[in-house]
Scaffold this motif. Sequence first.
Motif, PDB file in Angstrom:
ATOM      1  N   ALA A 418      -4.125  -4.799   5.105  1.00 11.62           N
ATOM      2  CA  ALA A 418      -4.658  -4.922   3.262  1.00 11.62           C
ATOM      3  C   ALA A 418      -4.363  -3.813   2.899  1.00 11.62           C
ATOM      4  O   ALA A 418      -3.737  -3.275   2.020  1.00 11.62           O
ATOM      5  N   ALA A 419      -5.447  -2.719   3.461  1.00  9.26           N
ATOM      6  CA  ALA A 419      -5.236  -1.020   3.682  1.00  9.26           C
ATOM      7  C   ALA A 419      -3.809  -0.446   3.898  1.00  9.26           C
ATOM      8  O   ALA A 419      -3.486   0.201   2.841  1.00  9.26           O
ATOM      9  N   ASP A 420      -2.437  -1.584   4.794  1.00  9.26           N
ATOM     10  CA  ASP A 420      -1.416  -0.655   4.911  1.00  9.26           C
ATOM     11  C   ASP A 420      -1.110  -0.650   3.643  1.00  9.26           C
ATOM     12  O   ASP A 420      -0.414   0.082   2.436  1.00  9.26           O
ATOM     13  N   ALA A 421      -1.315  -2.183   2.922  1.00  9.74           N
ATOM     14  CA  ALA A 421      -0.315  -2.551   1.794  1.00  9.74           C
ATOM     15  C   ALA A 421      -0.440  -1.572   0.370  1.00  9.74           C
ATOM     16  O   ALA A 421       0.128  -1.454  -0.366  1.00  9.74           O
ATOM     17  N   ILE A 422      -2.103  -1.353   0.974  1.00 14.46           N
ATOM     18  CA  ILE A 422      -2.465  -1.405  -0.622  1.00 14.46           C
ATOM     19  C   ILE A 422      -2.328   0.295  -0.789  1.00 14.46           C
ATOM     20  O   ILE A 422      -1.190   1.676  -2.051  1.00 14.46           O
ATOM     21  N   SER A 423      -1.964   1.242   0.298  1.00  9.54           N
ATOM     22  CA  SER A 423      -1.301   2.396   0.691  1.00  9.54           C
ATOM     23  C   SER A 423       0.258   2.466   0.258  1.00  9.54           C
ATOM     24  O   SER A 423       0.775   4.116  -0.307  1.00  9.54           O
ATOM     25  N   ALA A 424       1.132   1.542   0.639  1.00  9.37           N
ATOM     26  CA  ALA A 424       1.827   2.007   1.057  1.00  9.37           C
ATOM     27  C   ALA A 424       2.714   1.255  -1.129  1.00  9.37           C
ATOM     28  O   ALA A 424       3.867   1.922  -1.123  1.00  9.37           O
ATOM     29  N   ALA A 425       1.991   0.282  -1.333  1.00  7.35           N
ATOM     30  CA  ALA A 425       2.649  -0.145  -2.537  1.00  7.35           C
ATOM     31  C   ALA A 425       1.653   0.671  -4.108  1.00  7.35           C
ATOM     32  O   ALA A 425       1.774   0.572  -5.310  1.00  7.35           O
ATOM     33  N   ARG A 426       0.786   1.875  -3.700  1.00  2.76           N
ATOM     34  CA  ARG A 426      -0.153   2.083  -4.768  1.00  2.76           C
ATOM     35  C   ARG A 426       1.779   2.676  -5.569  1.00  2.76           C
ATOM     36  O   ARG A 426       3.155   3.462  -4.478  1.00  2.76           O
ATOM     37  N   PRO A 427       1.676   3.646  -6.948  1.00  2.00           N
ATOM     38  CA  PRO A 427       2.790   3.998  -7.831  1.00  2.00           C
ATOM     39  C   PRO A 427       2.669   5.379  -7.306  1.00  2.00           C
ATOM     40  O   PRO A 427       2.267   6.332  -6.551  1.00  2.00           O
ATOM     41  N   GLY A 428       4.213   6.289  -7.085  1.00  2.00           N
ATOM     42  CA  GLY A 428       4.501   7.180  -6.051  1.00  2.00           C
ATOM     43  C   GLY A 428       4.984   7.224  -4.511  1.00  2.00           C
ATOM     44  O   GLY A 428       4.476   8.656  -4.629  1.00  2.00           O
ATOM     45  N   ALA A 429       3.964   6.159  -4.012  1.00  2.00           N
ATOM     46  CA  ALA A 429       3.536   6.153  -2.492  1.00  2.00           C
ATOM     47  C   ALA A 429       5.137   6.539  -2.003  1.00  2.00           C
ATOM     48  O   ALA A 429       4.834   7.370  -1.029  1.00  2.00           O
ATOM     49  N   ARG A 430       5.800   5.366  -2.183  1.00  2.00           N
ATOM     50  CA  ARG A 430       7.239   5.396  -1.573  1.00  2.00           C
ATOM     51  C   ARG A 430       7.848   5.245  -2.731  1.00  2.00           C
ATOM     52  O   ARG A 430       8.141   5.041  -3.642  1.00  2.00           O
ATOM     53  N   ARG A 431       9.560   5.422  -1.782  1.00  2.00           N
ATOM     54  CA  ARG A 431      10.874   5.680  -2.838  1.00  2.00           C
ATOM     55  C   ARG A 431      11.567   5.444  -2.611  1.00  2.00           C
ATOM     56  O   ARG A 431      12.191   5.356  -1.328  1.00  2.00           O
ATOM     57  N   GLU A 432      12.336   4.336  -2.443  1.00  2.00           N
ATOM     58  CA  GLU A 432      13.466   3.301  -1.786  1.00  2.00           C
ATOM     59  C   GLU A 432      14.559   3.693  -2.404  1.00  2.00           C
ATOM     60  O   GLU A 432      14.701   4.205  -4.122  1.00  2.00           O
ATOM     61  N   ASN A 433      15.930   3.215  -1.072  1.00  2.00           N
ATOM     62  CA  ASN A 433      16.863   4.628  -2.221  1.00  2.00           C
ATOM     63  C   ASN A 433      17.419   3.223  -3.458  1.00  2.00           C
ATOM     64  O   ASN A 433      17.116   2.105  -3.544  1.00  2.00           O
ATOM     65  N   LEU A 434      18.228   2.983  -3.834  1.00  2.00           N
ATOM     66  CA  LEU A 434      19.079   2.368  -5.177  1.00  2.00           C
ATOM     67  C   LEU A 434      19.308   1.888  -4.822  1.00  2.00           C
ATOM     68  O   LEU A 434      19.895   0.489  -5.176  1.00  2.00           O
ATOM     69  N   GLU A 435      20.466   1.608  -3.546  1.00  2.00           N
ATOM     70  CA  GLU A 435      21.124   0.435  -3.342  1.00  2.00           C
ATOM     71  C   GLU A 435      20.074  -1.291  -2.678  1.00  2.00           C
ATOM     72  O   GLU A 435      19.998  -2.175  -2.947  1.00  2.00           O
ATOM     73  N   ASN A 436      19.104  -0.394  -2.062  1.00  2.00           N
ATOM     74  CA  ASN A 436      17.926  -1.608  -1.504  1.00  2.00           C
ATOM     75  C   ASN A 436      17.081  -2.233  -2.165  1.00  2.00           C
ATOM     76  O   ASN A 436      17.166  -3.278  -2.144  1.00  2.00           O
ATOM     77  N   TYR A 437      17.004  -1.311  -3.288  1.00  2.00           N
ATOM     78  CA  TYR A 437      16.004  -1.545  -4.680  1.00  2.00           C
ATOM     79  C   TYR A 437      17.224  -2.689  -4.963  1.00  2.00           C
ATOM     80  O   TYR A 437      16.513  -3.682  -5.694  1.00  2.00           O
TER      81      TYR A 437
END
Length: 516
Positions: A418-437
Amino acid sequence: MNWITWVIVAVVAVISSAGAFFLGVAYRKRIAEKEIKSAEEEAKKIINDAIKASENKKREILIEAKEEIHKNRVEFDKEIKERRIEIQKQERRIQQREENLEKKYETIEKKEELLNKKIKDNEAINEEINLIKRGQLEMLEKISGYTIEEAKQHLITNLESEVRHEYAIRIKDIEAQFKDESDQKARELISLAIQKCAADHVAEATVSVVPLPNDEMKGRIIGREGRNIRTLETLTGVDLIIDDTPEAITLSSFDPIRREVARISLEKLIVDGRIHPARIEEMVEKALREVDVTIKQEGDRATFETGVHGLNPEIVKLLGKLRFRTSYGQNVLKHSIEVAHIAGLLAAELGVDVMLAKRAGLLHDIGKAVDHEVEGSHVSIGVDLAKKYKENADIIHAIHAHHGDIEPKTIVACLVQAADAISAARPGARRENLENYIKRLEKLEEIANIFPGVERSYAIQAGREIRIIVKPEEVNDDELVLLSRDLARKVEEELDYPGQIKVHLIRETRAIEYAK
C-alpha cells in the motif's frame, strides 16, 4: 684345660641340647594330640546340634506349609462357590433376555406384516394419484398451451430473473455498506500517514549537462584527433554529446552512477585546465572515490532518516546507490525513504511492529541498485540480496510481494504494498512517457468494449476513470451492477496501473417526440 677337655664339654653340651629338644617335641606332640581330640569332640557336638536344629526347623516349615495349603484351599473353595453363584445369576439374566428378545421378535414380525400391508395400500394410492396427476397435467397442457418441458423452462427463466434481481440488489447493498466502512477507515489511515510524510515532486533525469566557461573548452575536451574525449568515454562508460549548444556539454548514460563520475571528472578537468589522457585518468579515479563516499553517506543518511539500524554495510552501500537511480522520473532512494515512513505510520495506526514495517519499506526496491548489472527483475534480485545478507523472513516476503508477484501473507507485506502504491501514485511522483500513457488508455478502452451491451467507453481523468455508456435495451439496472464488477475484475487482471481506476457505468433511456 687342654683341647680334649673342650671337645668333651662341647660334645656333652650338644647331647644335652638334643635331648632337651626331643623332650620338648614329645611334650608338644602330646599337647597337640589332646587339643585335636578335644576339637574333634567339639565338632561332633556342633554337628549333632545342627542336625537336631535343622530337623526341628524342617518340622516347623512342614507344619506352616500344611497350614498355608489348608488356608488357600478354604479360600479357593469360597471363591469357587461365589463364582458359581455369579454364573447362575448371569444364566438367569441371559435366559430372561432371551425370553424378552423372543417377545420383541414376535412384536417386530407383527409390525412388519402391518407395514407390508400399509406399503401395498400406499402403492395402490400412489398409482391412483399418478393417474389423477397425469390427467391434471394433460388438462393443464390443454388449458395453458404449454408442454411440461416448456412450462418448466418458463418457470426457471422467471425464477432466474427474480433471483438475479435479488442477487444484484443484495450485492449492491453489501458493497455499499462495506465500501463505506472500509473507505472511511482506509481514508483515515492513509490520510494520517500522508499528512505526517512530506515529499518533494521529482522529474526524470537521464542526461546531465556540464556548463563550460567558453566554447573554446569544447576543443580542448575533444583533444587532438579526439584522444581526450575517447579516453574520458572509455574510462567512464558515458557518451559525451558536443553539439551546437553554447558553452555546454551533455553527458548521456543509462547508468546514473557512471554519469555522475563523468560529470565530476569533467568539472574537475575544466577547473584544473590541464586536459590530457593521464590527467583524465587521475581525475576519474578521484571522482570514483568521491562517488563511493557519497554513496556511503547517502546510505547512512537514509538509515538515519528512517531510524532503521543494524543493516549489513553492503546493504547500506546498495541503498546509497539508489540515490543515483530513477524510476519513471522518481528518485528511488527518496521513494524508498518515503515508503518506509508511510509503512511505519500505517503500522503505528494498526498496532503492528513499526520498525519491521519501516525496514521492509526501506529495502523493498533494493534490487534496483544492481538490476542493470544482474539478470532478473528488481523484485527477484532484491529477494536474493535480502537472503544473502540474512534479513528477516518477513522482510524477504514483503520485498517479494510488493508488486504482487506472490500473494502477501503478512500485514507488513500488505502495508509495504500500500505504501509503495501511495508513494508512486501521488501527484508529481512519476512521469510516464507519452507513448506508454496512450497505450494504457487505449488498452483500458479496449477491455471495456469487449463486454456485451457496451455502446461506448471513454478513459478520462488521466486514466484514473473509465466512463462506459451501455445499451439500455440489452443491459437492465440489475445487470449493470454485475457488469461493473466483472469489468473491474477484468481491468485488474489485464492492466498494470498506479493507484486505482474508477469504473463508471451509465445507462439511460431517452424518449424523443416532436410536437407538430
